[in-house]
Design a protein around this motif. Sequence first.
Motif, mmCIF file in Angstrom:
data_model
loop_
_atom_site.group_PDB
_atom_site.id
_atom_site.type_symbol
_atom_site.label_atom_id
_atom_site.label_comp_id
_atom_site.label_asym_id
_atom_site.label_seq_id
_atom_site.Cartn_x
_atom_site.Cartn_y
_atom_site.Cartn_z
ATOM 1 N N ILE A 1 -5.928 -35.009 -41.575
ATOM 2 C CA ILE A 1 -5.663 -33.649 -42.065
ATOM 3 C C ILE A 1 -4.994 -32.834 -40.957
ATOM 4 O O ILE A 1 -4.034 -32.096 -41.186
ATOM 5 N N LEU A 2 -5.492 -33.007 -39.734
ATOM 6 C CA LEU A 2 -4.934 -32.287 -38.590
ATOM 7 C C LEU A 2 -3.461 -32.652 -38.367
ATOM 8 O O LEU A 2 -2.648 -31.787 -38.034
ATOM 9 N N ALA B 1 -1.457 -30.568 -40.682
ATOM 10 C CA ALA B 1 -1.554 -29.142 -40.331
ATOM 11 C C ALA B 1 -0.769 -28.844 -39.059
ATOM 12 O O ALA B 1 -0.095 -27.810 -38.965
ATOM 13 N N ARG B 2 -0.827 -29.748 -38.082
ATOM 14 C CA ARG B 2 -0.132 -29.514 -36.821
ATOM 15 C C ARG B 2 1.383 -29.513 -36.997
ATOM 16 O O ARG B 2 2.092 -28.863 -36.235
ATOM 17 N N VAL C 1 -1.493 -29.442 -46.632
ATOM 18 C CA VAL C 1 -2.307 -30.660 -46.745
ATOM 19 C C VAL C 1 -3.244 -30.505 -47.926
ATOM 20 O O VAL C 1 -3.925 -29.489 -48.057
ATOM 21 N N ARG D 1 -8.854 -18.350 -53.781
ATOM 22 C CA ARG D 1 -9.409 -17.845 -52.527
ATOM 23 C C ARG D 1 -8.975 -16.405 -52.285
ATOM 24 O O ARG D 1 -9.767 -15.575 -51.881
ATOM 25 N N ARG E 1 -11.297 -12.414 -52.139
ATOM 26 C CA ARG E 1 -11.410 -11.587 -50.929
ATOM 27 C C ARG E 1 -11.480 -10.109 -51.253
ATOM 28 O O ARG E 1 -11.154 -9.688 -52.336
ATOM 29 N N SER F 1 -7.583 -27.701 -43.752
ATOM 30 C CA SER F 1 -6.551 -28.042 -42.759
ATOM 31 C C SER F 1 -6.390 -26.917 -41.737
ATOM 32 O O SER F 1 -6.195 -27.171 -40.551
ATOM 33 N N GLN F 2 -6.495 -25.666 -42.196
ATOM 34 C CA GLN F 2 -6.378 -24.538 -41.270
ATOM 35 C C GLN F 2 -7.614 -24.429 -40.370
ATOM 36 O O GLN F 2 -7.513 -24.022 -39.215
ATOM 37 N N LEU G 1 -9.485 -27.019 -39.324
ATOM 38 C CA LEU G 1 -9.416 -28.073 -38.307
ATOM 39 C C LEU G 1 -8.340 -27.751 -37.268
ATOM 40 O O LEU G 1 -8.509 -28.008 -36.085
ATOM 41 N N LEU G 2 -7.242 -27.136 -37.736
ATOM 42 C CA LEU G 2 -6.167 -26.750 -36.820
ATOM 43 C C LEU G 2 -6.652 -25.684 -35.837
ATOM 44 O O LEU G 2 -6.369 -25.752 -34.636
ATOM 45 N N ILE H 1 -12.220 -34.159 -34.218
ATOM 46 C CA ILE H 1 -11.311 -33.227 -33.528
ATOM 47 C C ILE H 1 -11.811 -32.984 -32.097
ATOM 48 O O ILE H 1 -11.018 -32.904 -31.157
#
Lengths: 171, 171
Positions: A90-91, A94-95, A100, A167, A171, B43-44, B46-47, B88
């Motif tokens: 997943i990273l 994202a990186r 993802v 999401r 909020r 994903s965000q 873990l990033l 991670i």
Amino acid sequence: MRVLGIDPGLTRCGVGVVEGMPGRQGKLIGYTVVRSDPDEDISQRLLHLDHSLAELVEAYRPESVAVERVFAQHNAQSVMGTAQASGIAILAGARAGLPVQTYTPSEVKAAVTGSGTADKAQVTAMVTRLLKLAAPPKPADAADAIAIAICHIWRGGTRARIEAAARRSLR
Amino acid sequence: MRVLGIDPGLTRCGVGVVEGMPGRQGKLIGYTVVRSDPDEDISQRLLHLDHSLAELVEAYRPESVAVERVFAQHNAQSVMGTAQASGIAILAGARAGLPVQTYTPSEVKAAVTGSGTADKAQVTAMVTRLLKLAAPPKPADAADAIAIAICHIWRGGTRARIEAAARRSLR
């Protein structure tokens, strides 16, 4: 759209790249299996996976990444390694700044075979047929990763958008 | 030696940096808790963890990293996130070229309290006493990370060396 699918694993991590659109015939761009030695240190195995996935994302330039979700049903020890590998997978997306999305094994199976309880052989057979491949992908570990990419294309990335909207509205 | 200890978690990841030698009084260099919002995309999250740990490794320049091992005993859903976070965490050390060692919760508890079944309050109390802190570390999540670093120092990194030697002799 071009999707890089990942079937996370520490000893064998399947990667499949498919190009396509919902409802249209997809095209297999490439696939591979990233391997690491169970005798190696866990930190070196995760580092190798991280480097390999970064290289594959760089080489294939997908527009999104799809990763199979890991569940803690059975074989608790090996599932921890798989979960760690899924974090790295997943990273990797994202990186690279890519969206993802994760899918459960049943979602992937249902997307390619019509049944959420299909076996590995059925998934491989359908992947071969859907992408009009001359022969089933080898090693078989890669077939799952290709199926994950197909699943993501057929769902048109809709779920990610719906979830993001949900999401925001909370909020 | 300076050790960065990590108590992996997705919502709260404890980080503690301790300097010391086996059998000598250690010194607390710093600690923090990396947080991420459960409503955010995985994903965000873990990033964010990856970036934060890379920054902390860069800032504190430890000689090694110690990470608490994750087990799939209970609360299967949350344990998957913890396992991903631990992947991670291990990667953060490996990417900086540092040796990474993992310890079980019982090993960490036994190292600081003498008992592998000590509770959280006992661990916090002993961390406070061992490092001669004026007050217990706050938030409490960080105390576990500090305990992991102490555990690694007291074992003098011996286990990593023994395991590396064992792997070499098996080849």
